[in-house]
Scaffold this active site. Structure first.
Site, PDB file in Angstrom:
ATOM      1  N   THR A   1       0.927  -1.093   0.105  1.00 49.85           N
ATOM      2  CA  THR A   1       0.138  -0.068  -0.011  1.00 49.85           C
ATOM      3  C   THR A   1       0.847   1.338   0.011  1.00 49.85           C
ATOM      4  O   THR A   1       0.303   2.094  -0.334  1.00 49.85           O
ATOM      5  CB  THR A   1      -0.807   0.002   1.095  1.00 49.85           C
ATOM      6  OG1 THR A   1      -0.013   0.070   2.493  1.00 49.85           O
ATOM      7  CG2 THR A   1      -1.911  -0.951   1.458  1.00 49.85           C
TER       8      THR A   1
ATOM      9  N   ASP B   1      20.445  11.056   6.167  1.00 48.67           N
ATOM     10  CA  ASP B   1      19.629   9.727   6.667  1.00 48.67           C
ATOM     11  C   ASP B   1      20.157   9.652   8.185  1.00 48.67           C
ATOM     12  O   ASP B   1      21.078   9.339   8.642  1.00 48.67           O
ATOM     13  CB  ASP B   1      19.887   8.500   6.188  1.00 48.67           C
ATOM     14  CG  ASP B   1      18.994   7.440   6.955  1.00 48.67           C
ATOM     15  OD1 ASP B   1      19.042   7.029   7.995  1.00 48.67           O
ATOM     16  OD2 ASP B   1      18.021   6.750   5.970  1.00 48.67           O
TER      17      ASP B   1
ATOM     18  N   ASP C   1      21.481   5.977   9.584  1.00 45.76           N
ATOM     19  CA  ASP C   1      22.550   5.736   9.319  1.00 45.76           C
ATOM     20  C   ASP C   1      23.721   6.477   9.917  1.00 45.76           C
ATOM     21  O   ASP C   1      24.767   5.834  10.204  1.00 45.76           O
ATOM     22  CB  ASP C   1      22.414   5.994   7.686  1.00 45.76           C
ATOM     23  CG  ASP C   1      21.688   4.695   6.884  1.00 45.76           C
ATOM     24  OD1 ASP C   1      21.315   4.006   7.538  1.00 45.76           O
ATOM     25  OD2 ASP C   1      21.621   5.198   5.479  1.00 45.76           O
TER      26      ASP C   1
HETATM   27  N1  URA Z   1      14.435  10.510   7.780  1.00 41.09           N
HETATM   28  C1  URA Z   1      16.013  11.042   7.760  1.00 41.09           C
HETATM   29  O1  URA Z   1      16.532  10.277   8.617  1.00 41.09           O
HETATM   30  N2  URA Z   1      16.252  12.137   7.023  1.00 41.09           N
HETATM   31  C2  URA Z   1      15.245  12.993   6.425  1.00 41.09           C
HETATM   32  O2  URA Z   1      15.669  13.756   5.760  1.00 41.09           O
HETATM   33  C3  URA Z   1      14.018  12.489   6.244  1.00 41.09           C
HETATM   34  C4  URA Z   1      13.675  11.323   7.272  1.00 41.09           C
END
Ligand code: URA
Length: 216
Positions: free
Chosen positions: A113, A207, A210
């Site tokens: 979805t 991110d 990460d």
């Molecule tokens: N999650 C992240 O880690 N970075 C973003 O820019 C958006 C969502």
């Protein structure tokens, strides 16, 4: 600066906070520094969040045998992190609130979805009696935040007892969450420009999960 709904609190944009944000936004910042400086911002967010909890009058006696009319926190609190990135904020909460209970929620995009779907949750059994500090460093589209808030409400948490803490928020995410929920509070360190076509926050910091948990 954006016009923010009254239930959104953006930390004062001091030189110190701006310097911390500049370090974690920099793509050349290594993981050790990213963790250290993110943790400093997380601490500021938690301290500001705690300012929005109600207190009651509390009289104590100091070692000088003098009565002091102070205050004490009124209710019980807990944290709930949205996995995985939100787990980075747990220690900051523990550093401010001794032996705080912390629950977890895992939400991921449903392959079929494309909507956010709840995969796992473990919440304190008496969560309906607590203020909840909901932890997620990045508020992008608001999709997982809204799902996480639904989960909290379905466990009996009162909307006006939710404080949603994040480091960087996109106006799109703020709008989506505050349109649906007018009684909770969002506490953020920065409101950025917007989202790119991959739904990353711009300028953002990439991110978060990460950079905090895996990258060198
Ligand atoms: N999650 C992240 O880690 N970075 C973003 O820019 C958006 C969502």
């Amino acid at each position: 600066m954006h016009d923010l709904p009254s239930n959104v609190i953006c930390l004062p944009q001091t030189n110190q906070l701006e310097a911390l944000l500049t370090i974690i936004r920099d793509k050349n910042t290594n993981r050790g520094d990213f963790i250290f400086y993110s943790n400093r911002i997380i601490r500021l967010l938690v301290e500001e969040g705690l300012n929005h909890l109600p207190v009651v009058e509390k009289a104590i006696v100091t070692p000088t045998s003098t009565k002091y009319e102070g205050v004490g926190f009124k209710g019980k609190i807990c944290g709930v992190s949205i996995m995985r990135a939100g787990e980075s904020m747990e220690q900051g909460l523990r550093d401010c609130c001794r032996s705080v209970r912390i629950g977890k929620i895992l939400i991921q995009r449903d392959e079929e979805t494309a909507l956010p779907k709840l995969y796992y949750s473990k919440l304190p059994p008496d969560i309906d009696d607590r203020y909840v500090l909901l932890l997620d460093p990045m508020l992008a589209t608001g999709g997982s935040a809204i799902k996480a808030i639904e989960v909290l409400l379905s466990h009996g948490v009162k909307e006006n007892k939710i404080l949603f803490l994040n480091l960087v928020a996109a106006p799109e995410g703020i709008e989506a969450v505050t349109k649906k929920y007018t009684e909770l509070k969002i506490v953020t360190a920065s409101v950025d420009k917007g989202l790119n076509d991959k739904k990353y926050i711009i300028p953002g910091l990439g991110d978060f999960g990460d950079r905090y948990f895996t990258l060198p």
